[in-house]
Design an enzyme around this catalytic site. Sequence first.
Site, PDB file in Angstrom:
ATOM      1  N   ARG A 162      47.591  33.413  56.496  1.00 27.61           N
ATOM      2  CA  ARG A 162      47.690  33.239  55.039  1.00 27.61           C
ATOM      3  C   ARG A 162      47.088  31.905  54.587  1.00 27.61           C
ATOM      4  O   ARG A 162      46.805  31.698  53.415  1.00 27.61           O
ATOM      5  CB  ARG A 162      49.150  33.384  54.577  1.00 27.61           C
ATOM      6  CG  ARG A 162      49.330  33.342  53.087  1.00 27.61           C
ATOM      7  CD  ARG A 162      50.639  33.960  52.556  1.00 27.61           C
ATOM      8  NE  ARG A 162      51.753  33.914  53.457  1.00 27.61           N
ATOM      9  CZ  ARG A 162      52.436  32.820  53.790  1.00 27.61           C
ATOM     10  NH1 ARG A 162      52.114  31.656  53.261  1.00 27.61           N
ATOM     11  NH2 ARG A 162      53.437  32.888  54.631  1.00 27.61           N
ATOM     12  N   TYR A 167      37.166  42.074  30.419  1.00 29.69           N
ATOM     13  CA  TYR A 167      37.591  43.216  31.224  1.00 29.69           C
ATOM     14  C   TYR A 167      39.021  43.604  30.808  1.00 29.69           C
ATOM     15  O   TYR A 167      39.856  42.732  30.541  1.00 29.69           O
ATOM     16  CB  TYR A 167      37.533  42.818  32.702  1.00 29.69           C
ATOM     17  CG  TYR A 167      38.129  43.831  33.633  1.00 29.69           C
ATOM     18  CD1 TYR A 167      37.530  45.075  33.804  1.00 29.69           C
ATOM     19  CD2 TYR A 167      39.281  43.550  34.346  1.00 29.69           C
ATOM     20  CE1 TYR A 167      38.087  46.011  34.660  1.00 29.69           C
ATOM     21  CE2 TYR A 167      39.832  44.475  35.210  1.00 29.69           C
ATOM     22  CZ  TYR A 167      39.235  45.707  35.357  1.00 29.69           C
ATOM     23  OH  TYR A 167      39.782  46.619  36.201  1.00 29.69           O
ATOM     24  N   ASP A 176      33.417  34.478  33.830  1.00 25.40           N
ATOM     25  CA  ASP A 176      33.478  35.641  34.711  1.00 25.40           C
ATOM     26  C   ASP A 176      32.040  36.131  34.865  1.00 25.40           C
ATOM     27  O   ASP A 176      31.457  36.671  33.923  1.00 25.40           O
ATOM     28  CB  ASP A 176      34.392  36.713  34.097  1.00 25.40           C
ATOM     29  CG  ASP A 176      34.567  37.920  35.002  1.00 25.40           C
ATOM     30  OD1 ASP A 176      33.633  38.233  35.763  1.00 25.40           O
ATOM     31  OD2 ASP A 176      35.635  38.569  34.920  1.00 25.40           O
ATOM     32  N   LYS A 180      32.751  44.447  42.813  1.00 25.85           N
ATOM     33  CA  LYS A 180      31.619  45.066  42.111  1.00 25.85           C
ATOM     34  C   LYS A 180      30.305  44.769  42.860  1.00 25.85           C
ATOM     35  O   LYS A 180      30.124  45.260  43.947  1.00 25.85           O
ATOM     36  CB  LYS A 180      31.603  44.582  40.667  1.00 25.85           C
ATOM     37  CG  LYS A 180      33.000  44.587  39.984  1.00 25.85           C
ATOM     38  CD  LYS A 180      33.578  45.963  39.817  1.00 25.85           C
ATOM     39  CE  LYS A 180      35.052  45.971  39.398  1.00 25.85           C
ATOM     40  NZ  LYS A 180      35.414  45.184  38.232  1.00 25.85           N
TER      41      LYS A 180
END
Length: 388
Positions: free
Chosen positions: A64, A118, A184, A209
């Site tokens: 982690r 978005y 973004d 994407k």
Amino acid sequence: MTSGRSLDTRAVHAGRDDLVDHGVHAVPIDLSTTYPSRDTAGEAARLDTLATGEQVPGMPIYGRIGNPTVGRFEDALAELEGCEAAVAFASGMAALSACLLAGVAAGKAHVVALRPLYGTSDHLLSAGLLGTTVTWVNTAGEIAGALRPGTAFVIVETPANPTLAEVDLRALAEACGDVPLLVDNTFATPVLQRPAELGASIVLHSATKFLGGHGDVLGGVVACAENHARTLRQIRLATGAVLHPLSGYLLLRGLSTLPVRVRAASATAAELASRLVSHAGVTGVSYPALAANRPARQMTGGGALLSFEVAGDPHAVLGAVRVITPAVSLGSVDSLIQHPGALSHRVVDPADRALGGIGERLLRLSVGLEDVEDLWNDLDQALKAGAG
Ligand SMILES: *Cc1c(COP(=O)(O)O)cnc(C)c1O
């Protein structure tokens, strides 16, 4: 060392500089969740440093805290975006959440956001799910007036999802003053636009994407200064939204073909957009290269996305496509088409959707690598089917 090389060369080699020395050609995938060491005292000292978000040589102690395969993807993306560092997350939304939590932790729980964003980003901000508040604006000119002492950052998408509206990032960065500008960059990718070179301090991607590019990996990444990256690593370590090593491998592999994919899809999208303008079944087309008064030298191509309003039934058009896949998401090697009002932006309040320019007849097309004539024939027959 690599700064003189072109983006295409760096996309292929970034994050892989040491492979020859290791005697391997493909990037190793390290699936370890823990890293053994007999030097516990030494590990304690390293852990103290890692807990501050600073990176130290050697293995990351626990999965982690960090992962070497994911680290290669982070290094490569930072290099392509022209930033000091990058921090990868389990998804684009996890990346945005970490940015918001960094603000909250610093006593800055307010953000200024330009619509449209978005759909889920809009929802996360509007619902205040992480304890943040938002001032929405509909034009870039309103942003300077919305800033407060407690503003963590200004967030914009350009081109925006799903309208493809563009914002002049140089002018906006100036208007933001000392307040960080978060861009973004999912739609443009570093191939077409590098926001950090235009004054943005934080560059965010849904790596799901274009960076992945094949519709088979969820991920997110934030490129920024090393100082801010430390805060984001601290948050990721404590909240756990890590990117899986296999996803890190796939994203790094995706980067190597990113310039070729984005330019090819962009050329096809530009051609489809110009043909759609005069299609009888279409009442309006949004594509960056078609728009008047564009920000100068901001993007080196129009990108692979376009949106258009149909004269007939948009849902019937979606039901009729055969080459293009009717599905949310974008940036894959295959073309995807969807109805933002019904899917990607469904969570946005209908009145806010309308204000953001997301009408009920709007469709968003993500152009892939298929032949332009096959895509055109598919769109044409689907639009005729939709006309009823
Ligand atoms: C998809 C998307 C996101 C969210 O990313 P996930 O990887 O789905 O969490 C954020 N911003 C934009 C512009 C997107 O298209």
